[in-house]
Structure formats: structure tokens, C-alpha cells
Scaffold this active site. Structure first.
Site, PDB file in Angstrom:
ATOM      1  N   THR A 183      -1.697   5.698   2.027  1.00 21.41           N
ATOM      2  CA  THR A 183      -3.084   4.934   1.754  1.00 21.41           C
ATOM      3  C   THR A 183      -3.002   4.060   3.131  1.00 21.41           C
ATOM      4  O   THR A 183      -2.073   3.323   3.504  1.00 21.41           O
ATOM      5  CB  THR A 183      -3.040   4.051   0.780  1.00 21.41           C
ATOM      6  OG1 THR A 183      -2.628   4.647  -0.577  1.00 21.41           O
ATOM      7  CG2 THR A 183      -4.063   3.167   0.510  1.00 21.41           C
TER       8      THR A 183
ATOM      9  N   ARG B  64      -5.296   5.813  -7.914  1.00 18.92           N
ATOM     10  CA  ARG B  64      -4.848   7.334  -8.005  1.00 18.92           C
ATOM     11  C   ARG B  64      -4.912   7.716  -9.519  1.00 18.92           C
ATOM     12  O   ARG B  64      -5.336   8.732  -9.907  1.00 18.92           O
ATOM     13  CB  ARG B  64      -3.738   7.561  -7.063  1.00 18.92           C
ATOM     14  CG  ARG B  64      -3.451   7.142  -5.858  1.00 18.92           C
ATOM     15  CD  ARG B  64      -2.448   7.191  -5.235  1.00 18.92           C
ATOM     16  NE  ARG B  64      -1.787   8.535  -4.724  1.00 18.92           N
ATOM     17  CZ  ARG B  64      -0.715   8.668  -4.154  1.00 18.92           C
ATOM     18  NH1 ARG B  64      -0.017   7.845  -3.622  1.00 18.92           N
ATOM     19  NH2 ARG B  64      -0.511  10.214  -3.950  1.00 18.92           N
TER      20      ARG B  64
ATOM     21  N   LEU C 208       0.918  -1.250  -0.018  1.00 22.64           N
ATOM     22  CA  LEU C 208      -0.146  -0.131  -0.069  1.00 22.64           C
ATOM     23  C   LEU C 208       0.947   1.101  -0.034  1.00 22.64           C
ATOM     24  O   LEU C 208       1.820   1.290   0.609  1.00 22.64           O
ATOM     25  CB  LEU C 208      -1.070   0.011   1.342  1.00 22.64           C
ATOM     26  CG  LEU C 208      -2.069  -1.170   1.371  1.00 22.64           C
ATOM     27  CD1 LEU C 208      -2.742  -0.917   2.664  1.00 22.64           C
ATOM     28  CD2 LEU C 208      -3.100  -0.946   0.233  1.00 22.64           C
ATOM     29  N   ASP C 209       0.617   2.324  -0.684  1.00 25.90           N
ATOM     30  CA  ASP C 209       1.327   3.424  -0.783  1.00 25.90           C
ATOM     31  C   ASP C 209       1.490   4.114   0.773  1.00 25.90           C
ATOM     32  O   ASP C 209       0.421   3.849   1.705  1.00 25.90           O
ATOM     33  CB  ASP C 209       0.770   4.462  -1.588  1.00 25.90           C
ATOM     34  CG  ASP C 209       0.687   4.239  -2.847  1.00 25.90           C
ATOM     35  OD1 ASP C 209       1.334   3.367  -3.511  1.00 25.90           O
ATOM     36  OD2 ASP C 209      -0.246   5.045  -3.738  1.00 25.90           O
ATOM     37  N   LYS C 210       2.566   4.935   1.088  1.00 24.83           N
ATOM     38  CA  LYS C 210       2.795   5.325   2.422  1.00 24.83           C
ATOM     39  C   LYS C 210       1.384   5.860   2.709  1.00 24.83           C
ATOM     40  O   LYS C 210       1.169   5.761   4.004  1.00 24.83           O
ATOM     41  CB  LYS C 210       3.901   6.407   2.343  1.00 24.83           C
ATOM     42  CG  LYS C 210       4.100   7.052   3.500  1.00 24.83           C
ATOM     43  CD  LYS C 210       5.377   8.059   3.571  1.00 24.83           C
ATOM     44  CE  LYS C 210       5.539   8.931   4.748  1.00 24.83           C
ATOM     45  NZ  LYS C 210       6.407  10.050   4.456  1.00 24.83           N
TER      46      LYS C 210
END
Length: 332
Positions: A151, A254, A147-149
Site C-alpha cells: 500500500t 482489503r 501501511l501494508d508493504k
């Protein structure tokens, strides 16, 4: 001692940049590694830059520095556990937590925390396991997917190699079901639908990605990406969406929401209203964090045969924005 490679270029249509041939065809190094590992190249016996064009049957000689050995340090970091056993853990990742170490993030990551938790678990990785700084296996301890930082939400992790493979294979087979919540700018034209594109790196910024129509007349580029969406609630200028990505491309949700014309609130990479210090910044939520949350994950855990669905509660930042939007409607 430097690493080396020598061989003859094959399978090239017309010509291609040397760095692209190394990264995409030979797959020896990624483009970022080509730079960080100080690669030197010869083409047909002559020293060339990595931007040089390569043709079929050119003789390639490469030399580069080996990766520096690094150690993943265990850290006692508090985690919001949804589920845990001796083989795996499902975690509600906090927004702002980096999943695995990388440039500028060598501690405080989810991988560091998992190594600490794996202590005394059967068949777990040894503490202080050495890895290469940029190999494909670096810091893989426990990290099944990412997961993105910025998110938040559900992420599944493993405590041993067998569990890691078992869980990872489900992502590769696309049998895992993931759902996300997002608060976006505007209201989608259709209340539900799908976003089906190709995704490529943005040629102007290699850290970003961009979406292209699948039926474009130009030569197909990038990888297929598919996201299904449904509008749960709309306000004047904003919407709450339920998202189900069917593929797992980097930054997929995104990029797809920007492509749809409804970028995510607080997205400093793909929402123009949050880039830099724009004067036309979103006036209602100018300092908003990324409004993207991994709501649920359906997967089979090691030792079982049926999927379980794990859920992460709606985070406070979502509740705060929704309360404010509802308040404004009542005020009117």
C-alpha cells in the site's frame, strides 16, 4: 536464563486451548512468539502441548526463551517527504517499502530510514538503540501507524517518544481522518455506503483475516470494523472507490472490499483472481500491483492544536490503469 510464569487459570468459560489462553488472557506471548520462543508448558504438574485444553483453577507453569537483542540500524534511504519538522515527518510511502523490520525484513524499512533522519534532531532516539527482537516496543522508533508493504501513500512518523505518544493517542481516540483510493473488480451494487462487520483471523490461514456479519446468530467473535465507501468512477468490470476507514484493523480495507464482493485489483491475498498461477487470472491487468493508496490523512501534529490534512498524489500505477480503462471505453 529462560523466562518463566506460574499461576492458576481463571475466568475461563468451559475450556480453552492453552496457546489461546496465553496469548489472549495472560498476554505473555503472542501465538507466533509461543512457537519462536520455544515455550514449554506444564498443566497441573504434567508436560502438555500448547493445544491442550485449560479449565478454571488449572495450575499453569510456563518456560520460554528470552528475545534476542537486536539493533535497529540507521540507513540513508531516500523518502518522499510531504512534511517534516524536528518532531515528526509525514511521508508518501512508496509501494513495496516495508514500514518496520520483521521476519525477512531487517533492513531497507521505513523505520531504518527514520532513524537516519532523526540524527541531530532535538530529543531524538539514539542511533543503534537496542530493542528486543519481538517485544511490543521492538523497532517502534518513529512508527505511529502502519501501511501494508504494497500500500502506498500518506503515513505520519515521529522523531521522539513524546511526539510518538501524542500522535498515537489520536489514532487510539479515532480523531484521525484517513482516506484511501482503490481500484476494484466490478461495480458495487450501491454507489456509496458502509461496510460494518466483525473481523477475525482466518482459521485456515493465520496470516489472513476474514469478515463476519455483526448480527450473526453465532457467538460474537473478532473486532468491530467499519469502512465507508463511495464510487468515484466505474468502467465495465472495474471501479475507482474512495474509502474512509473508521476503525484501524489489520488488512481492513482489503478484507472489507472482498466482503463487499469487489476485491482490490492486484491483491494477491484477498482477490481470488490474483492467487497463485490461476488460469482465470485477470486478463486485463494480470501483473497489476495492489491498487490501494492512502490518499490523505488529517491529524494534529505536535506543537499545534488544529488538524492539518496531508495528501499524497495519485500514484503512476493508478494513472496507468485509469488511462487504459478510459481508452477501452473510447475504443468501443
Amino acid at each position: 536464563m529462560n523466562c518463566t510464569y506460574s499461576g492458576t487459570a481463571e475466568g475461563i468459560v468451559n475450556s480453552v486451548r492453552l496457546d489461546r489462553y496465553i496469548a489472549e488472557t495472560l498476554r505473555i506471548l503472542s501465538r507466533s512468539q509461543i512457537k519462536s520462543r520455544c515455550l514449554e508448558a506444564k498443566l497441573n504438574g504434567k508436560i502438555v502441548k500448547v493445544s491442550h485444553l485449560v479449565k478454571n483453577y488449572d495450575i499453569i507453569e510456563l518456560s520460554w526463551q528470552p528475545a534476542a537483542p537486536l539493533y535497529l540500524e540507521p540507513e540513508n534511504i531516500a523518502l518522499d517527504l510531504i512534511y517534516e519538522d524536528d518532531r515528526c515527518a509525514v511521508i508518501n510511502k512508496a509501494q513495496g517499502m516495508v514500514v518496520h523490520p520483521g521476519a525477512g525484513n531487517h533492513s531497507g524499512t521505513l523505520a531504518n530510514a527514520l532513524l537516519w533522519r532523526s540524527n541531530n534532531k532535538p530529543n531524538a532516539w539514539p542511533l543503534n538503540r537496542q530493542t528486543d527482537s519481538d517485544s511490543s516496543l521492538s523497532y517502534r522508533n518513529g512508527i505511529v501507524h502502519r501501511l501494508d508493504k504494497d500500500t502506498s501513500g500518506v503515513i505520519v512518523t515521529a522523531f521522539d517518544d513524546e511526539a510518538l505518544v501524542f500522535l498515537s493517542d489520536q489514532f487510539k481516540a479515532k480523531t484521525v481522518r484517513k482516506r484511501y483510493l482503490a481500484i476494484v473488480q466490478g461495480v458495487p451494487v450501491n454507489s456509496e455506503g458502509r461496510i460494518f462487520t466483525r473481523m477475525i483471523r482466518d482459521p485456515r490461514d493465520r496470516k489472513r483475516f476474514t469478515a463476519m456479519p455483526v448480527n450473526s446468530d453465532s457467538k460474537p467473535q473478532g473486532k468491530i470494523a467499519l469502512t465507508r465507501y463511495r464510487t468515484l468512477k466505474s468502467w465495465a468490470g472495474y471501479s475507482l472507490l474512495l474509502l474512509e476507514p473508521r476503525t484501524g484493523r489489520t488488512h481492513q480495507l482489503r478484507v472489507h472490499l472482498k466482503y463487499l464482493g469487489n476485491p482490490i485489483v492486484g491483491d494477491s491475498i484477498y482477490n481470488p483472481l490474483y492467487e497463485g498461477n490461476r488460469k482465470d487470472r485477470d486478463k486485463n491487468f494480470p501483473n497489476s500491483a495492489l491498487m490501494l493508496h492512502a490518499l490523505s490523512l488529517a491529524i494534529v501534529i505536535p506543537g499545534e492544536s488544529e488538524q492539518r490534512c496531508f495528501k499524497a498524489p495519485i500514484p503512476d500505477r493508478f494513472k496507468t490503469v485509469i488511462i487504459e480503462l478510459n481508452r477501452r471505453i473510447k475504443k468501443k
